[in-house]
Design a protein around this motif. Structure first.
Motif, PDB file in Angstrom:
ATOM      1  N   MET A   1     -28.921  47.313 -63.253  1.00 46.78           N
ATOM      2  CA  MET A   1     -27.822  46.980 -62.514  1.00 46.78           C
ATOM      3  C   MET A   1     -28.011  46.173 -61.027  1.00 46.78           C
ATOM      4  SD  MET A   1     -24.535  47.098 -62.750  1.00 46.78           S
ATOM      5  CE  MET A   1     -22.939  47.486 -62.286  1.00 46.78           C
ATOM      6  N   ASN A   2     -28.990  46.950 -60.326  1.00 47.57           N
ATOM      7  CA  ASN A   2     -29.281  46.322 -59.233  1.00 47.57           C
ATOM      8  C   ASN A   2     -29.742  44.616 -59.446  1.00 47.57           C
ATOM      9  OD1 ASN A   2     -29.686  46.355 -56.366  1.00 47.57           O
ATOM     10  ND2 ASN A   2     -32.163  46.331 -56.613  1.00 47.57           N
ATOM     11  N   TRP A   6     -27.994  41.147 -57.833  1.00 46.58           N
ATOM     12  CA  TRP A   6     -28.971  40.318 -57.012  1.00 46.58           C
ATOM     13  C   TRP A   6     -28.482  38.831 -57.862  1.00 46.58           C
ATOM     14  CZ3 TRP A   6     -30.917  39.773 -52.708  1.00 46.58           C
ATOM     15  CH2 TRP A   6     -31.271  40.898 -51.739  1.00 46.58           C
ATOM     16  N   ILE A   7     -28.539  38.842 -58.932  1.00 48.39           N
ATOM     17  CA  ILE A   7     -28.074  37.496 -59.599  1.00 48.39           C
ATOM     18  C   ILE A   7     -26.848  37.100 -59.413  1.00 48.39           C
ATOM     19  CG2 ILE A   7     -27.603  36.550 -61.896  1.00 48.39           C
ATOM     20  CD1 ILE A   7     -29.699  38.334 -63.155  1.00 48.39           C
ATOM     21  N   PRO A  63     -29.694  40.126 -45.335  1.00 51.41           N
ATOM     22  CA  PRO A  63     -29.553  41.635 -44.912  1.00 51.41           C
ATOM     23  C   PRO A  63     -30.347  42.550 -46.067  1.00 51.41           C
ATOM     24  CG  PRO A  63     -27.322  40.501 -44.206  1.00 51.41           C
ATOM     25  CD  PRO A  63     -28.344  39.412 -45.192  1.00 51.41           C
ATOM     26  N   MET A  64     -30.042  42.454 -47.108  1.00 52.81           N
ATOM     27  CA  MET A  64     -30.474  43.040 -48.078  1.00 52.81           C
ATOM     28  C   MET A  64     -32.217  42.971 -48.444  1.00 52.81           C
ATOM     29  SD  MET A  64     -27.597  44.356 -50.739  1.00 52.81           S
ATOM     30  CE  MET A  64     -28.587  45.779 -51.070  1.00 52.81           C
ATOM     31  N   VAL A 110     -17.194  37.176 -55.228  1.00 55.77           N
ATOM     32  CA  VAL A 110     -17.664  37.765 -53.857  1.00 55.77           C
ATOM     33  C   VAL A 110     -16.978  39.247 -53.784  1.00 55.77           C
ATOM     34  CG1 VAL A 110     -18.149  35.661 -52.639  1.00 55.77           C
ATOM     35  CG2 VAL A 110     -15.951  36.663 -52.685  1.00 55.77           C
ATOM     36  N   LEU A 111     -15.804  39.419 -54.167  1.00 56.12           N
ATOM     37  CA  LEU A 111     -15.283  40.871 -54.441  1.00 56.12           C
ATOM     38  C   LEU A 111     -16.127  41.754 -55.143  1.00 56.12           C
ATOM     39  CD1 LEU A 111     -11.288  40.254 -54.154  1.00 56.12           C
ATOM     40  CD2 LEU A 111     -12.887  40.843 -52.271  1.00 56.12           C
ATOM     41  N   ALA A 112     -16.460  41.428 -56.237  1.00 55.78           N
ATOM     42  CA  ALA A 112     -17.503  42.090 -57.072  1.00 55.78           C
ATOM     43  C   ALA A 112     -18.640  42.378 -56.394  1.00 55.78           C
ATOM     44  CB  ALA A 112     -17.701  41.385 -58.512  1.00 55.78           C
ATOM     45  N   ILE A 113     -19.225  41.510 -55.816  1.00 58.17           N
ATOM     46  CA  ILE A 113     -20.634  41.869 -54.978  1.00 58.17           C
ATOM     47  C   ILE A 113     -20.297  42.721 -53.831  1.00 58.17           C
ATOM     48  CG2 ILE A 113     -22.075  40.864 -53.402  1.00 58.17           C
ATOM     49  CD1 ILE A 113     -22.183  38.208 -54.841  1.00 58.17           C
TER      50      ILE A 113
END
Length: 118
Positions: A1-2, A6-7, A63-64, A110-113
């Motif tokens: 999932m990570n 990231w994609i 940041p990540m 962007v909301l999903a992110i």
């Protein structure tokens, strides 16, 4: 999932970086020829929108990736969502329905992110 998130972040960052660079670096008159909405705003406002998109794109990744205040990625995603809502308002006011669809897709992205990283 990570990896999937990231994609999503990479795709969104690339789109916003390209759009922001175009608004921030293209001369105002040339930009007005490509995007009719630009004429509704001052040159400085359009450059500011471009800069905000560039910073948002960097905020989706750095940041990540650097491990420094990774919650800023969520904040950047929400800030880009606000930009998309404002863009939708502009296109709605100008009756530019095709452009609204692109804004909706980016808003969902962007909301999903933001939600997946939360």
């Amino acid at each position: 999932m990570n990896t999937f998130i990231w994609i999503l972040q990479g795709v969104a960052a690339l789109i916003f970086l390209m759009a922001g660079m175009m608004k921030a670096t293209t001369p105002y008159e040339k930009l007005k020829e490509k995007m009719s909405w630009v004429g509704d705003y001052a040159a400085g406002t359009v450059k500011f929108i471009g800069l905000a998109e560039i910073l948002g794109a960097l905020g989706l990744i750095l940041p990540m990736a650097l491990g420094i205040l990774p919650k800023l990625t969520i904040l950047a995603a929400f800030a880009l969502a606000v930009i998309m809502l404002l863009a939708m308002r502009t296109h709605f006011r100008r009756k530019e329905t095709k452009e609204i669809l692109g804004n909706v897709v980016l808003l969902i992205l962007v909301l999903a992110i933001a939600l997946l990283r939360y």
